[in-house]
Scaffold this active site. Structure first.
Site, PDB file in Angstrom:
ATOM      1  N   ASP A  79     -12.455  -4.325 -55.682  1.00 57.34           N
ATOM      2  CA  ASP A  79     -11.015  -4.393 -55.909  1.00 57.34           C
ATOM      3  C   ASP A  79     -10.253  -4.066 -54.628  1.00 57.34           C
ATOM      4  O   ASP A  79     -10.618  -3.149 -53.878  1.00 57.34           O
ATOM      5  CB  ASP A  79     -10.647  -3.398 -57.018  1.00 57.34           C
ATOM      6  CG  ASP A  79      -9.211  -3.515 -57.453  1.00 57.34           C
ATOM      7  OD1 ASP A  79      -8.849  -4.571 -58.004  1.00 57.34           O
ATOM      8  OD2 ASP A  79      -8.448  -2.556 -57.249  1.00 57.34           O
ATOM      9  N   GLU A 135     -12.054  -8.689 -53.074  1.00 53.92           N
ATOM     10  CA  GLU A 135     -10.722  -9.191 -53.418  1.00 53.92           C
ATOM     11  C   GLU A 135      -9.766  -8.899 -52.268  1.00 53.92           C
ATOM     12  O   GLU A 135      -9.574  -7.736 -51.896  1.00 53.92           O
ATOM     13  CB  GLU A 135     -10.196  -8.522 -54.692  1.00 53.92           C
ATOM     14  CG  GLU A 135      -8.793  -8.980 -55.059  1.00 53.92           C
ATOM     15  CD  GLU A 135      -8.080  -8.037 -56.007  1.00 53.92           C
ATOM     16  OE1 GLU A 135      -7.187  -8.505 -56.732  1.00 53.92           O
ATOM     17  OE2 GLU A 135      -8.394  -6.826 -56.005  1.00 53.92           O
TER      18      GLU A 135
END
Length: 551
Positions: free
Chosen positions: A214, A283
């Site tokens: 993330d 990401e």
């Protein structure tokens, strides 16, 4: 054992190790996938229950959004214990069972590691905020106020307002790029890096096949805490709430995406490489430099295996011109990068609604995804052609939507429960009232109905994924000769064995396409590919696929 068998084993090992290259990854948002306990919230055993369905799609891996212990202020993206399963999702034994059963079904398992920040309930933060001279005092980003008491700089939070929160214990501000309950870790502290690598090692030892990482470019901040410059209005192209969120008024050159990040990514990759066949998917959250950072972060074989791209998660429709622009920029800024494309995920409006696609266009876009160079992420329910759910304000759970309502309704509309059985209560997701209401519009496309209809979008996705796996040029080959003529996008995928020519009419009007000459044959007829020679006449949402062997 003869040489031929040894070679076959070596080839199989290489395929296994590189499963991620061109692989199809199915994203699961666990709260909303399948409830096995009757509490209205999805869980790990629910995922295990549905693994045969996922395997039937033909995907290579699942990516499970966070299930770690958490106060759930941001629904698991605020972790309070990286080595524990939150009780609402089950137990560690439940996860081990899921892992074992997924592997038995031929599925890799990637988990979502949130390393840039923790929950404010994490023991690390409790210790860090206690005073300024404890062993973890520098594990988070602390800064003194300006002489007038205001925050140390102008950095903003994605969820609105300043990215700095005053703490009365230390008489300092701490940095939070997201909610105030999500303090940012200080990656300039080597002890923090070591602790997070130990977290990754814990899950690798358990047998996970990789990580979706993330906000990978948020790990480091500018150590001088310099102010971000303003971003001109015409450049405010963020994926989420670009106009109503003041975060999009800044060019975030100092609050994230720092050069020191690369060295940590190399440490993480070196750890991952100690385990056979594992992969890292990063990401990159940067509306201005996403492709450039993707190139930096996946360059060579010492950083990330692939990066998650946001270019096709935008509100902007996927036209032939825009697709060509994206791939031209990718070639210019990150020619060797390995992207992972997605049209939908847990943070953005579902792409059928976002782009106003009818069923024919949804089918075409599924084939396009399977033909583009890179890996592919499918979001749960995408394979059913689900539209965005309409969640009334009184039912909202997402703090992002509550903050910016009504101009931005938040992310709950793409997070509503998976629809399994059209006529069952709560569409087969749960026997209790779900944490978000089931969409009746979505229920019309439930799995049970889709399974019975061989022409459903569900079966179309299966055929599209099968096409990708049947042609190595589509999984891991090069992509060349991309052209855009009006509304038509054409390109060729190729490897050592074959060429695949692809043409997609992404506009509303009929268009003619000149097809390559030579010994080509049509493929994808079962997907609706146009059977043509010489010239193809493509109506809106139609496409043509040809292949020939390399000589």
């Amino acid at each position: 054992m003869n040489v031929q068998n040894i070679t076959k084993q070596q080839d199989a090992t290489q395929v296994s190790s590189d499963w991620w290259r061109g692989g199809v990854i199915y994203q699961i948002y666990p709260r909303s996938f399948q409830d096995s306990t009757g509490d209205g919230i999805g869980d790990l055993n629910g995922i295990t229950q549905r693994l045969p369905y996922i395997a039937s799609l033909g995907v290579d891996a699942i990516w499970i959004s966070p299930f770690f212990k958490s106060p759930m202020k941001d629904f698991g993206y605020d972790v309070s214990d990286y080595r524990a399963i939150d009780p609402m999702f089950g137990t560690m034994e439940d996860f081990r069972t899921l892992l074992e059963q997924a592997h038995a079904q031929g599925l890799k398992v990637m988990i979502d590691l949130v390393l840039s920040h923790t929950s404010d309930k994490h023991p690390w933060f409790s210790e860090s905020r206690a005073n300024r001279d404890n062993p973890k005092s520098d594990w988070y980003v602390w800064a003194d106020p300006k002489p007038d008491g205001t925050p140390p700089n102008n950095w903003l939070s994605i969820f609105g307002g300043s990215a700095w929160q005053w703490d009365t214990r230390r008489q300092q501000y701490y940095l939070h790029n997201f909610l105030t309950s999500q303090p940012d870790l200080n990656f300039h502290c080597v002890d923090v890096q070591d602790a997070l690598l130990d977290v990754a090692r814990f899950w690798l030892d358990m047998g996970v096949d990789g990580f979706r990482l993330d906000t990978i470019n948020f790990y480091f901040h500018d150590s001088q805490l310099r102010n971000n410059p303003a971003l001109p209005l015409d450049q405010r192209n963020a994926t989420i709430a670009p106009q109503v969120n003041p975060y999009n008024h800044q060019d975030h050159v100092y609050s994230k995406s720092q050069p020191e990040n690369i060295a940590f990514l190399e440490r993480l990759r070196a750890l991952t490489d100690q385990y056979e066949g594992r992969a890292c998917l990063g990401e990159v959250g940067d509306a201005q430099r996403g492709l450039e950072l993707m190139g930096q972060y996946t360059s060579g074989d010492k950083r990330m295996h692939m990066c998650y791209a946001f270019e096709f998660l935008e509100k902007r429709a996927l036209t032939a011109a825009y697709a060509k622009q994206v791939f031209d920029q990718l070639e210019d800024k990150a020619g060797d990068a390995w992207p992972c494309w997605a049209f939908s995920n847990h943070d953005v409006q579902r792409h059928g609604t976002r782009w106003g696609l009818d069923d024919a266009a949804l089918r075409q876009h599924a084939v396009l995804m399977m033909c583009l160079r890179g890996s592919a992420c499918l979001y749960q329910g995408e394979e059913l052609g689900l539209p965005e759910a309409d969640v009334p304000f009184e039912n909202l759970q997402d703090p992002y939507g509550i903050e910016f309502w009504p101009e931005f309704k938040g992310r709950d509309g793409c997070r509503t429960p998976m629809v399994w059985a059209a006529q069952d209560e709560h569409s087969g997701f749960s026997t209790a009232n779900p944490w978000l209401p089931v969409s009746q519009t979505q229920a019309e496309r439930a799995v049970d109905r889709s399974e019975r209809d061989q022409e459903s979008i569900l079966h179309h996705y299966r055929r599209a994924i099968a096409l990708r796996h049947a042609h190595t040029a589509l999984t891991s080959g090069a992509q060349v000769d991309m052209t855009q003529t009006g509304s038509v996008l054409t390109f060729i995928r190729e490897d050592a064995t074959e060429h695949v020519f692809c043409a997609f009419n992404l506009g509303p009007d009929t268009a003619e396409v000149a097809l390559p000459q030579g010994d080509w044959r049509v493929i994808g007829e079962d997907l609706g590919a146009v059977d043509a020679v010489g010239t193809a006449v493509l109506k809106a949402a139609q496409f043509c696929l040809l292949t020939k062997e390399k000589r």
